[in-house]
Design an enzyme around this catalytic site. Structure first.
Site, PDB file in Angstrom:
ATOM      1  CB  SER A 107      -7.936  -4.362   2.846  1.00  0.00           C
ATOM      2  OG  SER A 107      -7.472  -3.022   3.572  1.00  0.00           O
ATOM      3  CG  ASP A 137      -2.148   0.907   1.144  1.00  0.00           C
ATOM      4  OD1 ASP A 137      -2.454   1.362   0.155  1.00  0.00           O
ATOM      5  OD2 ASP A 137      -2.799   1.130   2.169  1.00  0.00           O
ATOM      6  N   GLY A 138       0.204   2.242  -0.601  1.00  0.00           N
ATOM      7  CA  GLY A 138       1.053   3.591  -0.533  1.00  0.00           C
ATOM      8  C   GLY A 138       1.695   4.173  -1.887  1.00  0.00           C
ATOM      9  CD1 TRP A 165     -11.914  -6.033 -10.132  1.00  0.00           C
ATOM     10  CD2 TRP A 165     -11.407  -5.384 -12.046  1.00  0.00           C
ATOM     11  NE1 TRP A 165     -11.415  -6.930 -10.910  1.00  0.00           N
ATOM     12  CE2 TRP A 165     -10.794  -6.352 -11.925  1.00  0.00           C
ATOM     13  CE3 TRP A 165     -11.118  -4.653 -13.018  1.00  0.00           C
ATOM     14  CZ2 TRP A 165     -10.122  -7.101 -12.939  1.00  0.00           C
ATOM     15  CZ3 TRP A 165     -10.168  -5.241 -14.236  1.00  0.00           C
ATOM     16  CH2 TRP A 165      -9.725  -6.477 -13.843  1.00  0.00           C
ATOM     17  NE  ARG A 224      -8.252   0.045   5.404  1.00  0.00           N
ATOM     18  CZ  ARG A 224      -8.185   1.361   5.732  1.00  0.00           C
ATOM     19  NH1 ARG A 224      -8.614   1.717   6.703  1.00  0.00           N
ATOM     20  NH2 ARG A 224      -7.891   2.244   4.785  1.00  0.00           N
ATOM     21  NE  ARG A 248      -1.392   6.422   1.089  1.00  0.00           N
ATOM     22  CZ  ARG A 248      -1.222   5.724   2.450  1.00  0.00           C
ATOM     23  NH1 ARG A 248      -1.030   6.046   3.511  1.00  0.00           N
ATOM     24  NH2 ARG A 248      -1.646   4.520   1.953  1.00  0.00           N
ATOM     25  CD1 TRP A 249       7.239   6.798  -2.466  1.00  0.00           C
ATOM     26  CD2 TRP A 249       6.876   7.032  -4.539  1.00  0.00           C
ATOM     27  NE1 TRP A 249       8.557   7.062  -3.132  1.00  0.00           N
ATOM     28  CE2 TRP A 249       8.270   7.089  -4.554  1.00  0.00           C
ATOM     29  CE3 TRP A 249       6.126   7.236  -6.019  1.00  0.00           C
ATOM     30  CZ2 TRP A 249       9.205   7.332  -5.596  1.00  0.00           C
ATOM     31  CZ3 TRP A 249       7.330   7.118  -7.050  1.00  0.00           C
ATOM     32  CH2 TRP A 249       8.767   7.291  -6.848  1.00  0.00           C
ATOM     33  CG  LEU A 265       9.565 -16.703  -3.739  1.00  0.00           C
ATOM     34  CD1 LEU A 265       9.694 -16.816  -2.094  1.00  0.00           C
ATOM     35  CD2 LEU A 265      10.248 -15.180  -4.052  1.00  0.00           C
ATOM     36  CB  SER A 278      -8.433  -5.511  -3.746  1.00  0.00           C
ATOM     37  OG  SER A 278      -9.190  -4.347  -3.840  1.00  0.00           O
ATOM     38  CG  HIS A 299       0.126   2.133  -9.307  1.00  0.00           C
ATOM     39  ND1 HIS A 299      -0.217   1.714  -7.931  1.00  0.00           N
ATOM     40  CD2 HIS A 299      -1.064   2.970  -9.680  1.00  0.00           C
ATOM     41  CE1 HIS A 299      -1.416   2.132  -7.606  1.00  0.00           C
ATOM     42  NE2 HIS A 299      -2.098   2.746  -8.516  1.00  0.00           N
TER      43      HIS A 299
HETATM   44  C1  FPP Z   1      -2.077   0.124  -3.601  1.00  0.00           C
HETATM   45  O1  FPP Z   1      -1.548   1.395  -3.461  1.00  0.00           O
HETATM   46  C2  FPP Z   1      -1.375  -0.545  -4.372  1.00  0.00           C
HETATM   47  C3  FPP Z   1      -2.237  -1.136  -5.739  1.00  0.00           C
HETATM   48  C4  FPP Z   1      -3.684  -0.995  -5.725  1.00  0.00           C
HETATM   49  C5  FPP Z   1      -1.439  -1.510  -6.703  1.00  0.00           C
HETATM   50  C6  FPP Z   1      -0.138  -2.562  -6.381  1.00  0.00           C
HETATM   51  C7  FPP Z   1       0.512  -2.812  -7.761  1.00  0.00           C
HETATM   52  C8  FPP Z   1       2.056  -2.544  -7.770  1.00  0.00           C
HETATM   53  C9  FPP Z   1       2.573  -2.666  -6.517  1.00  0.00           C
HETATM   54  C10 FPP Z   1       2.664  -2.748  -8.999  1.00  0.00           C
HETATM   55  C11 FPP Z   1       2.910  -3.939  -9.963  1.00  0.00           C
HETATM   56  C12 FPP Z   1       2.756  -5.149  -9.147  1.00  0.00           C
HETATM   57  C13 FPP Z   1       3.007  -6.307  -9.705  1.00  0.00           C
HETATM   58  C14 FPP Z   1       2.961  -7.531  -9.084  1.00  0.00           C
HETATM   59  C15 FPP Z   1       3.755  -6.444 -11.061  1.00  0.00           C
HETATM   60  P1  FPP Z   1      -2.468   2.624  -3.422  1.00  0.00           P
HETATM   61  O2  FPP Z   1      -2.565   3.002  -4.888  1.00  0.00           O
HETATM   62  O3  FPP Z   1      -3.738   2.250  -2.949  1.00  0.00           O
HETATM   63  O4  FPP Z   1      -1.882   3.634  -2.831  1.00  0.00           O
HETATM   64  P2  FPP Z   1      -2.544   4.858  -1.801  1.00  0.00           P
HETATM   65  O5  FPP Z   1      -3.150   4.014  -0.721  1.00  0.00           O
HETATM   66  O6  FPP Z   1      -1.431   5.683  -1.542  1.00  0.00           O
HETATM   67  O7  FPP Z   1      -3.381   5.732  -2.614  1.00  0.00           O
END
Ligand code: FPP
Length: 252
Positions: free
Chosen positions: A196, A20-21, A69, A194, A24-25, A131, A65, A37
């Protein structure tokens, strides 16, 4: 990359992570969320390297998740492109490193091109013994439990299973990841505390660790802090401390 370090009792067999994050990053840098992402995809490699180095057997990453969508179409589209590119770019190298890849979730919701890529990555790496990397995509813990219940009900309806034979083991055998030990350690980055709708069934006794670090900031030191926390926990599985002490000593 160094070879796998010797195994120790503080090493979880199975690590499950909510990444997560990313958004925000990117927002903190005044950049579009997709840049976060992309940086998140780089952090996935950091995490895989760490797991291989530490001899962790299984890693499950929550990539998308069932609820994701509902994000703006532009973000969902960009994420799909990112998944496609990551699959194209990384699978051969992961295969070379003996990583077995699989996807858990409602894959019928993805485009045929992505579904085909997922299937080909799974096939290519199916016999790898290093792995065990599971990517949860279009995944929800409630969906997982529901599909297991559905499968058991179908067996009963077909006369292949008796109602009285439905117990926790029968359910566990129908959950995704049935052939992987339950997660020993769960990590969530990004500061939220959490789970989620992640691996609801599988995480009944998982140790939980949360960090404020945003996923793209992930590094080996952060992961090591999570492992140190895990090593300090007494896992009792509903028993008393006195009962589990001999078990833990004998596994050392
Ligand atoms: C949650 O951060 C992250 C996601 C919904 C996407 C996760 C995807 C990746 C880590 C990229 C590629 C993954 C693979 C397996 C190739 P958020 O967008 O909810 O962040 P926020 O809470 O700061 O808005």
């Amino acid at each position: 990359m160094a070879a796998t370090e010797p195994s120790s009792p503080a090493i979880p067999r199975h690590l499950a992570i909510i990444m997560d994050g990313n958004g925000r990053w990117a927002e903190r840098r005044h950049r579009p969320r997709i840049i976060g992402h992309r940086a998140g995809a780089r952090a996935v490699n950091v995490c895989i390297d760490f797991c291989i180095l530490k001899g962790i057997q299984a890693l499950t990453l929550f990539a998308f998740s069932s609820e994701n969508w509902g994000r703006p179409e532009s973000e969902v589209g960009a994420l799909m492109k990112l998944f496609m590119n990551a699959l194209e770019r990384e699978v051969d190298e992961l295969d070379r490193r003996n990583v077995r890849i699989r996807f858990i979730g409602q894959r019928e919701r993805f485009t045929p091109a992505i579904v085909a890529r997922m299937a080909s990555a799974e096939l290519q790496t199916a016999s790898n013994t290093g792995l065990q990397l599971s990517i949860a995509a279009s995944y929800g813990g409630r969906w997982d439990i529901t599909q297991a219940a559905h499968a058991l009900a179908a067996d009963v309806a077909a006369g292949q299973l008796r109602l009285e034979d439905i117990d926790e083991d029968a359910m566990a055998n129908r959950m995704t990841l049935a052939d992987v030990p339950a997660p020993d350690l769960f990590i969530r980055t990004g500061g939220e505390m959490r789970i989620s709708n992640f691996l609801l069934w599988q995480m009944a006794y998982t140790e939980l660790w949360f960090t404020e670090a945003l996923w793209p900031e992930l590094d080996a030191a952060t992961l090591q802090r999570a492992l140190d926390h895990y090593g300090s926990r007494e896992r009792r599985f509903g028993l008393t401390g006195a009962q589990v002490a001999p078990i833990q000593e004998s596994s050392e």
